[in-house]
Write a protein that holds these residues in place. Structure first.
Motif, PDB file in Angstrom:
ATOM      1  N   ASP A 185      46.649  39.711  45.588  1.00  0.00           N
ATOM      2  CA  ASP A 185      46.269  38.962  44.386  1.00  0.00           C
ATOM      3  C   ASP A 185      47.156  39.300  43.193  1.00  0.00           C
ATOM      4  O   ASP A 185      47.071  38.649  42.159  1.00  0.00           O
ATOM      5  N   GLN A 199      57.745  26.855  41.943  1.00  0.00           N
ATOM      6  CA  GLN A 199      56.993  28.001  42.458  1.00  0.00           C
ATOM      7  C   GLN A 199      56.319  28.773  41.314  1.00  0.00           C
ATOM      8  O   GLN A 199      55.209  29.291  41.480  1.00  0.00           O
ATOM      9  N   GLN A 202      53.190  26.912  40.341  1.00  0.00           N
ATOM     10  CA  GLN A 202      52.166  27.077  41.361  1.00  0.00           C
ATOM     11  C   GLN A 202      51.577  28.498  41.339  1.00  0.00           C
ATOM     12  O   GLN A 202      50.380  28.693  41.583  1.00  0.00           O
ATOM     13  N   ALA A 203      52.415  29.493  41.021  1.00  0.00           N
ATOM     14  CA  ALA A 203      51.932  30.872  40.916  1.00  0.00           C
ATOM     15  C   ALA A 203      50.956  31.007  39.752  1.00  0.00           C
ATOM     16  O   ALA A 203      49.925  31.690  39.866  1.00  0.00           O
ATOM     17  N   ALA A 205      49.121  28.618  38.621  1.00  0.00           N
ATOM     18  CA  ALA A 205      47.899  27.937  39.069  1.00  0.00           C
ATOM     19  C   ALA A 205      47.057  28.846  39.954  1.00  0.00           C
ATOM     20  O   ALA A 205      45.821  28.869  39.859  1.00  0.00           O
ATOM     21  N   GLU A 206      47.700  29.614  40.821  1.00  0.00           N
ATOM     22  CA  GLU A 206      46.971  30.544  41.688  1.00  0.00           C
ATOM     23  C   GLU A 206      46.287  31.637  40.865  1.00  0.00           C
ATOM     24  O   GLU A 206      45.150  32.038  41.169  1.00  0.00           O
ATOM     25  N   LEU A 207      46.954  32.098  39.839  1.00  0.00           N
ATOM     26  CA  LEU A 207      46.354  33.117  38.971  1.00  0.00           C
ATOM     27  C   LEU A 207      45.147  32.548  38.222  1.00  0.00           C
ATOM     28  O   LEU A 207      44.149  33.237  38.009  1.00  0.00           O
ATOM     29  N   GLN A 209      43.173  30.204  39.323  1.00  0.00           N
ATOM     30  CA  GLN A 209      42.083  30.158  40.298  1.00  0.00           C
ATOM     31  C   GLN A 209      41.532  31.550  40.583  1.00  0.00           C
ATOM     32  O   GLN A 209      40.322  31.713  40.797  1.00  0.00           O
ATOM     33  N   ARG A 210      42.421  32.554  40.581  1.00  0.00           N
ATOM     34  CA  ARG A 210      41.972  33.936  40.796  1.00  0.00           C
ATOM     35  C   ARG A 210      40.964  34.361  39.738  1.00  0.00           C
ATOM     36  O   ARG A 210      40.037  35.133  40.013  1.00  0.00           O
ATOM     37  N   ARG A 218      47.849  21.437  39.320  1.00  0.00           N
ATOM     38  CA  ARG A 218      48.501  22.623  39.858  1.00  0.00           C
ATOM     39  C   ARG A 218      49.941  22.761  39.393  1.00  0.00           C
ATOM     40  O   ARG A 218      50.457  23.871  39.254  1.00  0.00           O
ATOM     41  N   ASN A 219      50.625  21.659  39.153  1.00  0.00           N
ATOM     42  CA  ASN A 219      52.012  21.718  38.679  1.00  0.00           C
ATOM     43  C   ASN A 219      52.346  20.422  37.946  1.00  0.00           C
ATOM     44  O   ASN A 219      51.666  19.407  38.104  1.00  0.00           O
TER      45      ASN A 219
END
Length: 328
Positions: A185, A199, A202-203, A205-207, A209-210, A218-219
């Motif tokens: 994570d 990328q 997108q990273a 976006a992942e954070l 969601q975390r 998302r992008n």
């Protein structure tokens, strides 16, 4: 005058005969009052000097700890760097306060000792024959100062103990952050540098969601209108991110980036929180415009705290979370 010549104290013998004769005359003329007054005066001086040295020992210890505290620094790579520095600052300020207090008391005792030394050139018998009331002697000023010595030692121990407890608590938190950084994570800043712009978006976006946010975009793309990532926080506030990826060593982002984001984030996307995030940095004009327009800049240490150490985004930005009712 009667002297007990069985004492171990010997009368000095000088090389100059006239000096020996003068000394003998003074001894023969001395009275019991003179001898007792001399002893009293000498004893007062020894007491004053003893107290001075006691304070000097504490002052030396305080200055040693102060010098040590002045060299303490926060670990720039720790998410608690600021907290470490604050704890060290509190330690240093506490020690400096005690140094000032003890140094003042020690110097006051030194003044008493110097007054006693000057009095030795006068008529000591008359000084003590006056049966002066308490408070008329210089040594009387040392009493209140002496009573402050032990509390000062206690404060020093308390200051050091409090700092150790603070640093220990921070170290325990640091262990947890280090453990999180070893998980999937966590994203290190060096990893961002190796990403492509897509990328990077997108990273982010992942954070998002975390952190438990609902992701709406998302992008970005050709028609994103300055919003690369859009999310909704648990309290209902809408967050718009503009992501700007740069190759390592790239130039800082200028105010035009902030101007573009400011023109669309709230008017078009109805954002409650606007964030410009980059793996590079921002120019001073960009910082100034961001402050003026209430836009948050996320990069460097702030980005590390969020991405690498897992500290929640709103906490990193210094934004209080709202309840659902407040958001409504």
């Amino acid at each position: 005058m009667h002297l007990n010549w069985k004492t171990g104290v010997a009368v000095p013998k000088y090389a100059d005969a006239e000096m020996n004769a003068a000394l003998q005359r003074k001894i023969r003329a001395a009275t019991d009052d003179d001898l007792l007054a001399s002893l009293l005066h000498f004893t007062e001086g020894r007491v004053a000097l003893s107290r001075y040295r006691s304070f000097d020992v504490l002052l030396s210890e305080l200055r040693r700890e102060e010098a040590h505290a002045g060299k303490l620094e926060g670990d720039d790579d720790s998410p608690l760097c600021f907290e470490y520095r604050q704890a060290n600052y509190r330690l240093l300020q506490g020690l400096r306060g005690e140094v000032t207090r003890i140094e003042t008391a020690r110097n006051e005792i030194g003044s008493v000792w110097h007054s006693l030394r000057e009095a030795s050139t006068g008529d000591l018998a008359r000084r003590y024959q006056s049966c002066a009331d308490a408070g008329e002697f210089e040594l009387d000023a040392i009493g209140p100062l002496k009573r402050a010595l032990m509390p000062s030692w206690d404060r020093l121990i308390a200051i050091l103990s409090r700092h150790r407890e603070e640093v220990h608590a921070l170290a325990l938190q640091d262990v947890e952050f280090q453990a999180f950084a070893a998980t999937s994570d966590s994203i290190a800043l060096e990893q961002f540098d190796r990403m492509t712009p897509l990328q990077f978006e997108q990273a982010i976006a992942e954070l998002v969601q975390r952190d438990g946010y609902a992701l709406a975009r998302r992008n970005g793309g050709a028609r994103d209108l300055g919003a690369d990532v859009i999310a909704t926080a648990p309290d209902g506030r809408k967050i718009v991110f503009q992501c700007k990826h740069r190759q390592p060593g790239g130039r800082p982002l200028g105010s035009p980036v902030i101007q573009t984001l400011n023109g669309t984030a709230r008017p078009v996307h109805k954002a409650d929180i606007v964030i410009a995030v980059t793996n590079a940095s921002f120019t001073s004009p960009a910082h100034a415009l961001a402050v003026e327009q209430d836009i948050h800049l996320l990069f460097g240490p702030r980005l590390r705290r969020w991405a690498t150490w897992g500290i929640p985004l709103l906490m990193v930005l210094g934004i209080e979370a709202e309840t659902a009712q407040e958001a409504a």
